[in-house]
Design an enzyme around this catalytic site. Structure first.
Site, PDB file in Angstrom:
ATOM      1  N   ASP A  71      67.841  51.620  76.940  1.00 42.91           N
ATOM      2  CA  ASP A  71      68.486  51.507  78.251  1.00 42.91           C
ATOM      3  C   ASP A  71      69.557  50.404  78.246  1.00 42.91           C
ATOM      4  OD1 ASP A  71      68.959  50.756  81.083  1.00 42.91           O
ATOM      5  OD2 ASP A  71      67.332  52.154  81.495  1.00 42.91           O
TER       6      ASP A  71
ATOM      7  N   ARG B  41      70.746  48.697  80.433  1.00 41.90           N
ATOM      8  CA  ARG B  41      70.567  47.584  81.371  1.00 41.90           C
ATOM      9  C   ARG B  41      69.589  46.520  80.871  1.00 41.90           C
ATOM     10  NH1 ARG B  41      68.779  51.534  86.048  1.00 41.90           N
ATOM     11  NH2 ARG B  41      67.636  52.274  84.211  1.00 41.90           N
TER      12      ARG B  41
ATOM     13  N   CYS C 230      61.944  52.891  83.824  1.00 42.21           N
ATOM     14  CA  CYS C 230      62.344  53.456  82.523  1.00 42.21           C
ATOM     15  C   CYS C 230      62.491  54.976  82.629  1.00 42.21           C
ATOM     16  CB  CYS C 230      61.314  53.104  81.460  1.00 42.21           C
ATOM     17  SG  CYS C 230      61.776  53.671  79.807  1.00 42.21           S
TER      18      CYS C 230
ATOM     19  N   CYS D  94      63.741  49.115  74.857  1.00 41.66           N
ATOM     20  CA  CYS D  94      64.261  50.429  75.244  1.00 41.66           C
ATOM     21  C   CYS D  94      65.776  50.467  75.014  1.00 41.66           C
ATOM     22  CB  CYS D  94      63.955  50.715  76.715  1.00 41.66           C
ATOM     23  SG  CYS D  94      64.469  52.373  77.240  1.00 41.66           S
TER      24      CYS D  94
ATOM     25  N   HIS E 155      60.342  48.292  80.440  1.00 45.06           N
ATOM     26  CA  HIS E 155      61.018  47.894  81.690  1.00 45.06           C
ATOM     27  C   HIS E 155      60.690  48.881  82.794  1.00 45.06           C
ATOM     28  CE1 HIS E 155      64.381  50.911  81.701  1.00 45.06           C
ATOM     29  NE2 HIS E 155      64.008  51.010  80.437  1.00 45.06           N
TER      30      HIS E 155
END
Ligand code: CO
Length: 222
Positions: free
Chosen positions: A44, A46, A101, A42, A98
């Site tokens: 993302d 993080r 998400c 992803c 994750h």
């Protein structure tokens, strides 16, 4: 100091750090890449692929998009996949979802979000496929977590359905495809699904290469 300048300063420090450990580090790195893994994760911020797997430059070939999707009409991921499988000859493909998400969370809403709705539509399709299981989960967070898992499993399936992967399975007996989940709260990765080369899919997804020689490496999506 403007925030972006911090990144450039950190880069200088990183270069010095690497050079102090090995004066030829960048010269060696520049010669070639032979990553063993394709990481599909992803976007993302993080979930940084190298950081969470303790890997160094040169070890992961990386593709990231919203909600780690493998969409069969996405020229970007198909190009990454073909290059990774046929040229770099990666041994493993890891799809990493994750918990928490945002892409998956938004796919569960009725909010019109513009262009991104077209992307999230593919997650809504996963929801519909597993709606009975998902709607039996009363807790919204647990339901979202399960959809994150099911979405990752579906992307493993989507990879196996490509002619790129099926041809590589036939001609090279690789790659193995993995579905993993990253937990933002603990930092831990969890193995969820694995597909070995040659795994039989539903018949409708299997390509028939007939008498084509198994040594033909293939040159692309067909
Ligand atoms: Co995400």
């Amino acid at each position: 100091m403007e925030s972006y300048k911090k990144l450039l300063l950190a880069n200088k420090a990183w270069v010095q750090d690497r050079l102090s450990a090995d004066a030829n580090y960048f010269e060696e790195m520049a010669k070639d890449q032979k990553p063993e893994f394709l990481w599909i994760g992803c976007s993302d911020s993080r979930v940084p692929a190298e950081e969470v797997t303790g890997t160094d430059p040169g070890e992961l070939f990386v593709h990231r998009n919203i909600a780690n999707m493998v969409v069969h009409t996405d020229l970007n991921i198909l190009s990454v996949l073909q290059y990774a499988v046929e040229v770099l000859k990666v041994k493993h493909i890891i799809v990493c979802g994750h918990y928490g998400c945002g892409g998956v969370k938004n796919a569960l809403t009725r909010k019109p979000l513009g262009l991104i709705n077209r992307w999230l539509q593919h997650i809504k399709d996963v929801y519909r496929l597993y709606s009975r299981e998902l709607e039996a989960i009363a807790d919204p967070r647990a339901r979202l977590d399960r959809l994150v898992e099911l979405n990752t499993i579906e992307q493993v399936q989507n990879l196996a359905q490509t002619s790129i992967v099926q041809r590589a399975w036939r001609t090279m007996n690789q790659p193995t495809i993995h579905g993993w989940i990253y937990d933002l709260h603990t930092g831990e990765l969890k193995e969820l699904a694995q597909m070995a080369p040659g795994t039989k899919l539903d018949d409708v997804y299997m390509f028939d290469y007939g008498d084509e020689p198994a040594s033909d490496p293939g040159t692309g999506e067909r």
